[in-house]
Design an enzyme around this catalytic site. Structure first.
Site, PDB file in Angstrom:
ATOM      1  N   GLY A 110      -5.121  -4.266  -2.374  1.00 27.82           N
ATOM      2  CA  GLY A 110      -4.741  -4.850  -1.080  1.00 27.82           C
ATOM      3  C   GLY A 110      -5.505  -4.272   0.093  1.00 27.82           C
ATOM      4  O   GLY A 110      -5.763  -3.068   0.149  1.00 27.82           O
ATOM      5  N   LYS A 156     -16.965 -11.565   0.229  1.00 22.50           N
ATOM      6  CA  LYS A 156     -17.225 -12.150   1.543  1.00 22.50           C
ATOM      7  C   LYS A 156     -15.960 -12.182   2.413  1.00 22.50           C
ATOM      8  O   LYS A 156     -15.956 -11.686   3.544  1.00 22.50           O
ATOM      9  CB  LYS A 156     -17.767 -13.568   1.357  1.00 22.50           C
ATOM     10  CG  LYS A 156     -18.253 -14.203   2.633  1.00 22.50           C
ATOM     11  CD  LYS A 156     -19.004 -15.482   2.332  1.00 22.50           C
ATOM     12  CE  LYS A 156     -19.550 -16.103   3.606  1.00 22.50           C
ATOM     13  NZ  LYS A 156     -20.323 -17.318   3.311  1.00 22.50           N
ATOM     14  N   GLU A 204      -3.568  -4.643   5.511  1.00 19.93           N
ATOM     15  CA  GLU A 204      -3.050  -3.671   6.480  1.00 19.93           C
ATOM     16  C   GLU A 204      -4.003  -2.489   6.653  1.00 19.93           C
ATOM     17  O   GLU A 204      -4.236  -2.029   7.771  1.00 19.93           O
ATOM     18  CB  GLU A 204      -1.681  -3.137   6.042  1.00 19.93           C
ATOM     19  CG  GLU A 204      -0.743  -4.155   5.411  1.00 19.93           C
ATOM     20  CD  GLU A 204      -0.069  -5.093   6.402  1.00 19.93           C
ATOM     21  OE1 GLU A 204      -0.210  -4.899   7.619  1.00 19.93           O
ATOM     22  OE2 GLU A 204       0.586  -6.042   5.933  1.00 19.93           O
TER      23      GLU A 204
END
Ligand code: MOS
Length: 710
Positions: A674, A605, A677
């Protein structure tokens, strides 16, 4: 019973209720007894020196406590000593030099914000002006290679090999300076108790803020307490400690009272960094059947005259596609402007706009589908470092994204698809961002009520860090999430890296993972069971049986040893569908699909929310955001939300975030790579490429505003 709260679940934010009910306390909201208010006074020149400052009228104004300038400020040891790592950047109130327009020359402190704001208008400075340069284009030949080896020219095979290829693209791409503009302004509240200082400040890294403040004031780190429990967005703008944060502490020390210093929205455009104006040249050469033979990527970026700022804008061209020849050059142009700072997808977002636009141009020259061109130049190893990827599922990103955007409806011939008056276009833009991991610690406490608390000095600038950490702990401990709390944003907690570079789940999540494993083993030991057994224990009973009031355990998780053996990146593929109105040049982004290979996704989510937020930033970059400098005065002319356009709800279409969700087996025990970015990287190119597909007009200067299309 089925296990509850597992890694990969879509879990709502543990602090969501606090955030939407006003219960979350941000840096500017702490009630501190005797609080005073600081307002910065900007210089009205762009370069030169302050020869005198008349503060008499300001000091006579109601409620004013002091006016701090370079003429009366206490000296700060870290601004002066010749330590091995001198304090970098602008040293406010340390000398009389002006490096850029609106650089603060004074700090007015009063008993209310309004009185300080009024008194700030009464401060009168006299200056000796000096010549200045803010015009990037005029100074394009003044580029310098940044200091240190990291930004040296890179050559693999032959430089500029594209020039001799049968099919080639040689183009220049420009993006303007762009400001982070988080909703929450930068605020610092500072107060001293003897030689100890406390700062409530907007920070992505409470430990690094602690180190910076300690260095500047020449005091031990343990005398500095940094609190940054909630951050209303940062996007990179709080990766470092800024001069105004130091100034707040300096003023508090000088008057012996707590000082709160809030930047104005206008000051947010000059004092806390930005994505720098950049011009990039891309040369791509290919065989007639679409094999790349040479990639050249050159970048010129704006920086300041008082501090060098660098970013990885050209690096992506070295490894994203297979090419026997590749070379990059990177230069910065020091100007009389505030120093830039990393902004979401720093460098990579900039570089990817140029590379992915050029690749799109090449696809039309080759009359080849842009996805097919990317597949043709796909690389199963990192051609820059000659190393295997830790994992890479970019092909899967292409396939899933193409399917979800409806790529089969894309017309290979531009400006041929219509819906009534509107032209329709599809575009793709890809990207990569390093999957970093560094050492971090977490401390776990079990209390007799069966509650588990975990602490680590990380931050949460929005992604839902505490939520992800609770989910990781719940999964490993086999406890429901509501039994677990995670605390962050406090420099007194165990060491964690700054929240940046998309590395928090990888670094801090690993520490949480490891401390939970260590805790389970400690429990097994107390219960007389073998280590690492899967047996489910009643932790409260074990604690009671062992006669312990509570159990505390701290674990450090190191990272990075595999970074020498593997190339680790998150990969993404963004797709856009746009409608363009040819008469007015109006662009409607109809749909964005973001597909990411970021390893294992911890919380579906919040990860989706983060991807959607990044895409919104990318839409701003592509279509609306542009800082405008008046080079006659060296002053920004649109430092406000009326003239600098961040995307609003009406600009944002349906955004679909999809994850490949395959754990990376190398990087960390959870398998995450990750997403912070990568969520923005590739978006601007996808939109620009869709606009070309719709109109046949190639816009190489962002933002793509209607005037560029008519
Ligand atoms: Mo990110 S630009 O490291 O906050």
């Amino acid at each position: 019973m089925m296990k509850k709260d597992m890694i990969g679940d879509p879990m709502s934010r543990v602090d969501g209720r606090l955030k939407v009910t006003g219960g979350a306390t941000y840096s500017g909201e702490y009630k501190v007894a005797g609080l005073t208010y600081g307002v910065l006074v900007p210089a009205t020149i762009t370069s030169g020196t302050v020869t005198a400052i008349d503060t008499k009228a300001a000091l006579r104004a109601p409620g004013v406590l002091t006016v701090i300038t370079s003429f009366n400020a206490i000296k700060l040891p870290g601004y002066h000593n010749d330590a091995e790592r001198p304090v970098k950047g602008l040293k406010l109130f340390n000398d009389n030099k002006i490096y850029f327009n609106s650089q603060p020359i004074a700090l007015v402190v009063a008993d209310t914000f309004e009185r300080a704001t009024y008194a700030a208008t009464l401060v009168k400075a006299t200056y000796q002006t000096a010549p200045f340069e803010t015009d990037f284009h005029k100074n394009l030949d003044k580029g310098v290679v940044p200091q240190g080896g990291r930004y040296k020219d890179y050559v693999r095979g032959e430089a500029d090999a594209y020039k001799n290829a049968p099919v080639k693209v040689e183009q220049e791409y420009m993006l303007p300076s762009e400001m982070h503009n988080p909703m929450e302004l930068h605020v610092t509240t500072a107060f001293w108790d003897g030689d100890k200082v406390t700062l409530y400040t907007k920070s992505q890294g409470v430990k690094s803020s602690q180190r910076s403040v300690a260095a500047v004031f020449g005091i031990p780190a343990e005398n500095v307490q940094i609190n940054s429990r909630f951050v209303g967005g940062a996007f990179g703008s709080s990766l470092r400690t800024w001069p105004h944060e130091i100034a707040a502490a300096q003023a508090a020390k000088m008057i012996g009272k707590p000082v709160k210093l809030t930047l104005t929205r206008e000051q947010m455009f000059t004092l806390v960094g930005y994505r720098p104006l950049t011009i990039q040249k891309i040369g791509l050469g290919a065989t007639a059947d679409g094999k790349l033979v040479g990639i050249t990527h050159e970048s010129h970026s704006q920086s300041s005259v008082y501090e060098e700022f660098t970013e990885n804008s050209v690096n992506v061209s070295r490894f994203l596609y297979a090419s026997p020849n590749a070379n990059t050059r990177y230069k910065i142009i020091p100007l009389n402007v505030g120093v830039p700072t990393p902004m979401r997808g720093p460098g990579e977002a900039t570089g990817s706009f140029a590379l992915e636009s050029a690749l799109d141009e090449l696809s039309y020259q080759l009359k080849m589908d842009p996805i097919e061109l990317r597949l043709k130049n796909y690389t199963d190893m990192d051609p820059e470092r000659n190393l295997p990827w830790s994992s890479k599922y970019l092909k899967e990103c292409y396939q899933l994204g193409a399917q979800k955007i409806g790529w089969e409806n894309r017309k290979p011939q531009p400006a041929t698809a219509r819906d009534g008056d509107w032209l329709i276009g599809y575009g793709i833009g890809c990207g990569a961002f390093g999957a970093y991991r560094s050492a971090a610690q977490a401390k776990l406490t079990l209390t007799p009520d069966g509650k588990v608390n975990i602490k680590s000095a990380t931050s949460d600038i929005g992604p839902g860090t505490a939520t992800a950490m609770v989910l990781i702990a719940a999964d490993i401990l086999g406890l429901p999430a509501e039994n677990i709390t995670f605390e962050l944003g406090n420099s007194a907690f165990p060491m964690a890296p700054t929240q940046g570079g998309s590395a928090t789940v990888s670094s801090v999540g690993s520490a949480v993972h490891d401390v939970c494993i260590a805790f389970k083993n400690k429990m097994l030991l107390l219960a007389g069971k073998p280590q690492n057994s899967e047996e489910k224990l009643d932790y409260v009973a074990v604690l009671k049986e062992a006669n312990l009031p509570l159990l505390e355990i701290t674990q450090e998780s190191k990272g990075g040893e595999n970074a020498q053996k593997y190339s680790m990146y998150s990969f993404s593929s963004h797709f856009a569908q746009v409608y363009v109105h040819p008469l007015t040049g109006m662009i409607k982004v109809k749909k964005v699909v973001a597909v990411v290979d970021a390893g294992k996704i911890v919380n579906l989510k919040t990860a989706s929310s983060q991807m959607i937020g990044g895409a919104v930033g990318g839409i701003g970059m592509a279509m609306t955001e542009e800082a405008v400098m008046d080079d006659r005065y060296g002053k920004l002319v649109n430092g406000n939300f009326a003239d600098y356009h961040v995307p609003v709800n009406a600009d944002i279409p349906q955004i679909e975030a999809l994850f490949i969700d395959k754990p990376d087996p190398i990087i960390n025990p959870i398998g995450t790579k990750g997403i912070g970015e990568i969520s923005l990287i590739g978006v601007a190119a996808a939109i620009a490429n869709a606009v070309y597909n719709a109109t046949g007009k190639r816009i190489r200067e962002l933002p793509i505003t209607p005037d560029k299309l008519v």
